[in-house]
Design a protein around this motif. Structure first.
Motif, PDB file in Angstrom:
ATOM      1  N   THR A  17      36.254  68.943 -15.968  1.00 15.27           N
ATOM      2  CA  THR A  17      36.372  68.029 -17.091  1.00 15.27           C
ATOM      3  C   THR A  17      36.161  66.611 -16.610  1.00 15.27           C
ATOM      4  O   THR A  17      36.753  66.175 -15.612  1.00 15.27           O
ATOM      5  CB  THR A  17      37.729  68.154 -17.797  1.00 15.27           C
ATOM      6  OG1 THR A  17      37.821  67.168 -18.850  1.00 15.27           O
ATOM      7  CG2 THR A  17      38.913  68.008 -16.877  1.00 15.27           C
ATOM      8  N   GLN A  19      36.694  62.773 -17.093  1.00 14.76           N
ATOM      9  CA  GLN A  19      37.775  62.035 -17.728  1.00 14.76           C
ATOM     10  C   GLN A  19      37.724  60.553 -17.378  1.00 14.76           C
ATOM     11  O   GLN A  19      37.590  60.195 -16.197  1.00 14.76           O
ATOM     12  CB  GLN A  19      39.128  62.603 -17.267  1.00 14.76           C
ATOM     13  CG  GLN A  19      39.364  64.048 -17.637  1.00 14.76           C
ATOM     14  CD  GLN A  19      39.968  64.209 -19.020  1.00 14.76           C
ATOM     15  OE1 GLN A  19      40.526  63.251 -19.579  1.00 14.76           O
ATOM     16  NE2 GLN A  19      39.890  65.410 -19.568  1.00 14.76           N
ATOM     17  N   ALA A  25      44.711  62.822 -16.698  1.00 17.65           N
ATOM     18  CA  ALA A  25      44.347  64.211 -16.974  1.00 17.65           C
ATOM     19  C   ALA A  25      45.060  65.160 -16.026  1.00 17.65           C
ATOM     20  O   ALA A  25      45.502  66.250 -16.427  1.00 17.65           O
ATOM     21  CB  ALA A  25      42.836  64.388 -16.864  1.00 17.65           C
ATOM     22  N   PHE A  28      48.504  65.754 -17.296  1.00 11.83           N
ATOM     23  CA  PHE A  28      48.527  66.642 -18.462  1.00 11.83           C
ATOM     24  C   PHE A  28      48.335  68.102 -18.055  1.00 11.83           C
ATOM     25  O   PHE A  28      49.134  68.973 -18.423  1.00 11.83           O
ATOM     26  CB  PHE A  28      47.437  66.222 -19.444  1.00 11.83           C
ATOM     27  CG  PHE A  28      47.295  67.154 -20.625  1.00 11.83           C
ATOM     28  CD1 PHE A  28      48.156  67.069 -21.714  1.00 11.83           C
ATOM     29  CD2 PHE A  28      46.304  68.126 -20.643  1.00 11.83           C
ATOM     30  CE1 PHE A  28      48.035  67.933 -22.798  1.00 11.83           C
ATOM     31  CE2 PHE A  28      46.159  68.989 -21.722  1.00 11.83           C
ATOM     32  CZ  PHE A  28      47.036  68.894 -22.804  1.00 11.83           C
ATOM     33  N   TYR A  29      47.303  68.391 -17.280  1.00  6.14           N
ATOM     34  CA  TYR A  29      46.990  69.783 -16.983  1.00  6.14           C
ATOM     35  C   TYR A  29      47.955  70.404 -15.965  1.00  6.14           C
ATOM     36  O   TYR A  29      48.213  71.609 -16.021  1.00  6.14           O
ATOM     37  CB  TYR A  29      45.538  69.909 -16.516  1.00  6.14           C
ATOM     38  CG  TYR A  29      44.563  69.732 -17.656  1.00  6.14           C
ATOM     39  CD1 TYR A  29      44.398  70.728 -18.617  1.00  6.14           C
ATOM     40  CD2 TYR A  29      43.844  68.546 -17.820  1.00  6.14           C
ATOM     41  CE1 TYR A  29      43.536  70.562 -19.690  1.00  6.14           C
ATOM     42  CE2 TYR A  29      42.972  68.377 -18.883  1.00  6.14           C
ATOM     43  CZ  TYR A  29      42.828  69.386 -19.817  1.00  6.14           C
ATOM     44  OH  TYR A  29      41.971  69.210 -20.897  1.00  6.14           O
ATOM     45  N   LEU A  32      50.711  71.358 -18.223  1.00  4.63           N
ATOM     46  CA  LEU A  32      50.384  72.433 -19.156  1.00  4.63           C
ATOM     47  C   LEU A  32      50.227  73.778 -18.456  1.00  4.63           C
ATOM     48  O   LEU A  32      50.743  74.806 -18.931  1.00  4.63           O
ATOM     49  CB  LEU A  32      49.089  72.096 -19.899  1.00  4.63           C
ATOM     50  CG  LEU A  32      48.701  73.031 -21.046  1.00  4.63           C
ATOM     51  CD1 LEU A  32      49.715  72.945 -22.186  1.00  4.63           C
ATOM     52  CD2 LEU A  32      47.300  72.703 -21.561  1.00  4.63           C
ATOM     53  N   TRP A  74      34.922  69.005 -21.395  1.00  2.00           N
ATOM     54  CA  TRP A  74      34.898  70.102 -20.443  1.00  2.00           C
ATOM     55  C   TRP A  74      33.450  70.557 -20.261  1.00  2.00           C
ATOM     56  O   TRP A  74      32.697  70.659 -21.232  1.00  2.00           O
ATOM     57  CB  TRP A  74      35.758  71.269 -20.930  1.00  2.00           C
ATOM     58  CG  TRP A  74      37.203  71.110 -20.569  1.00  2.00           C
ATOM     59  CD1 TRP A  74      38.220  70.679 -21.372  1.00  2.00           C
ATOM     60  CD2 TRP A  74      37.789  71.388 -19.288  1.00  2.00           C
ATOM     61  NE1 TRP A  74      39.400  70.653 -20.670  1.00  2.00           N
ATOM     62  CE2 TRP A  74      39.169  71.085 -19.386  1.00  2.00           C
ATOM     63  CE3 TRP A  74      37.283  71.854 -18.076  1.00  2.00           C
ATOM     64  CZ2 TRP A  74      40.043  71.249 -18.313  1.00  2.00           C
ATOM     65  CZ3 TRP A  74      38.146  72.002 -17.002  1.00  2.00           C
ATOM     66  CH2 TRP A  74      39.509  71.709 -17.121  1.00  2.00           C
ATOM     67  N   ALA A 242      51.314  71.371 -25.131  1.00  3.65           N
ATOM     68  CA  ALA A 242      50.218  70.405 -25.139  1.00  3.65           C
ATOM     69  C   ALA A 242      50.564  69.195 -25.994  1.00  3.65           C
ATOM     70  O   ALA A 242      50.293  68.043 -25.617  1.00  3.65           O
ATOM     71  CB  ALA A 242      48.941  71.058 -25.645  1.00  3.65           C
ATOM     72  N   GLY A 247      48.906  65.704 -25.910  1.00  2.00           N
ATOM     73  CA  GLY A 247      47.662  66.256 -26.419  1.00  2.00           C
ATOM     74  C   GLY A 247      47.717  66.451 -27.919  1.00  2.00           C
ATOM     75  O   GLY A 247      48.655  66.033 -28.594  1.00  2.00           O
ATOM     76  N   ASP A 266      43.165  67.441 -24.943  1.00  3.94           N
ATOM     77  CA  ASP A 266      44.028  66.696 -24.044  1.00  3.94           C
ATOM     78  C   ASP A 266      44.145  65.253 -24.539  1.00  3.94           C
ATOM     79  O   ASP A 266      43.488  64.854 -25.507  1.00  3.94           O
ATOM     80  CB  ASP A 266      43.532  66.806 -22.597  1.00  3.94           C
ATOM     81  CG  ASP A 266      42.179  66.141 -22.345  1.00  3.94           C
ATOM     82  OD1 ASP A 266      41.838  65.162 -23.045  1.00  3.94           O
ATOM     83  OD2 ASP A 266      41.463  66.597 -21.437  1.00  3.94           O
ATOM     84  N   ARG A 271      38.365  68.868 -25.579  1.00  4.95           N
ATOM     85  CA  ARG A 271      38.860  70.021 -26.331  1.00  4.95           C
ATOM     86  C   ARG A 271      38.689  71.315 -25.543  1.00  4.95           C
ATOM     87  O   ARG A 271      37.756  71.462 -24.759  1.00  4.95           O
ATOM     88  CB  ARG A 271      38.130  70.124 -27.669  1.00  4.95           C
ATOM     89  CG  ARG A 271      38.421  68.943 -28.579  1.00  4.95           C
ATOM     90  CD  ARG A 271      37.838  69.133 -29.968  1.00  4.95           C
ATOM     91  NE  ARG A 271      38.203  68.026 -30.838  1.00  4.95           N
ATOM     92  CZ  ARG A 271      38.005  67.990 -32.141  1.00  4.95           C
ATOM     93  NH1 ARG A 271      37.427  69.040 -32.739  1.00  4.95           N
ATOM     94  NH2 ARG A 271      38.359  66.951 -32.860  1.00  4.95           N
TER      95      ARG A 271
END
Length: 295
Positions: A17, A19, A25, A28-29, A32, A74, A242, A247, A266, A271
């Motif tokens: 991805t 960013q 990011a 976030f991931y 998640l 992505w 999320a 997100g 995110d 998406r």
């Protein structure tokens, strides 16, 4: 699931991805999916390329967005024997070469291409980096999908470039199959065909490499594109997490053939789909199309 060590030509093999704020990011991931990250760029490099790992195996990456790009996305990578040959085939089939083939240090050689409608994807000629090692597990890549307004044109293009064929499934879903891919999978997972058949998988499903998702006529704001789907233990819980992490829930969790899924974004707008395998949903009609197109 055994770790992957390479793919066969014509199979999606990697995702990353792009960013504007890669560190955000990563936060976030990792929150998640529980991913661990390592920046593999050399010291002093102008951008970041952070490999995400699960159980020590590569699953995806977060990259600095190209200069001037403000939208996070992505990206899907497809394994090829030669990035140069794939670029030439794409151009000959009516697509575009957006970034000419180039070497990525010792990791591999790649090109950024688009099909006739402008859906972008990358091709990957592997050297040291041999694609995602962990797939089809919660928190890892489960599927890639082409969203198109011209399925017939897509069949011609991707057939010419990768040898793909369209496979219709009960309930109206469509898939891309690569003849012989099931033989490759069977080598690494003996008994795979038998298990698929026992689970009710349609004939030819062992050769499936991606989804083919026609964009409905009433979805004027959806542009042709490639999407990524991650496996999850619980689509509803993943959507809630999320949202808590900043997100957005683009399409709330819903049941579709074989799965329960949600379309998420995110905090920077990239998406993706979160999908839980639900065998008892196998006979549902094709409900996924309109909602999943948002991904």
């Amino acid at each position: 699931m055994p770790e992957r060590d390479g793919y066969t030509p014509g199979v999606p093999c990697w995702i990353d991805t792009s960013q504007p704020d890669p560190e955000a990011a990563v936060a976030f991931y990792s929150g998640l999916f529980g991913w661990d990250f390592e920046d593999v760029m050399p010291p002093g490099a102008p951008g970041k390329y952070l490999i995400a790992r699960q159980r020590g195996g590569d699953v995806a990456a977060v990259a600095s967005a190209p200069e001037g790009a403000s939208q996070a996305v992505w990206n899907t990578y497809i394994w090829v024997q030669s990035a140069d040959d794939a670029a030439a085939k794409a151009r000959q089939a009516g697509g575009r070469v957006l970034t000419e083939p180039f070497d990525v240090m010792e990791a591999g050689r790649m090109a950024v291409l688009s099909d006739r409608e402008g859906a972008q994807f990358c091709v990957w000629q592997a050297k040291q980096h041999r694609g995602a090692q962990i797939v089809n597990e919660p928190g890892s890549l489960n599927f890639n999908g082409l969203h198109t307004r011209d399925p017939d044109g897509a069949r011609s293009f991707y057939g010419s470039v990768f040898g793909w064929e369209a496979l219709g499934l009960p309930g109206g879903a469509q898939m891309w199959r690569l003849p012989g891919y099931g033989d490759f999978l069977e080598q690494g997972e003996p008994g795979l065909r038998r298990r698929m058949a026992e689970g009710g998988a349609p004939e030819g499903f062992e050769d499936v490499v991606a989804a083919l998702n026609p964009i409905a006529g009433d979805q004027a704001d959806v542009t042709p594109h490639w999407s990524v789907t991650f496996g999850v233990d619980d689509a509803d819980a993943t959507a809630a997490t999320a949202s808590e992490l900043g997100g957005k829930v683009v399409a709330a969790p819903f049941d579709a053939p074989w799965v329960r899924m949600a379309v998420l974004a995110d905090p920077q707008g990239a998406r993706f789909i979160a999908s839980k395998f639900v065998p008892e949903n196998r006979d549902l009609a094709g409900q996924a199309g309109s909602a999943a197109a948002a991904a």
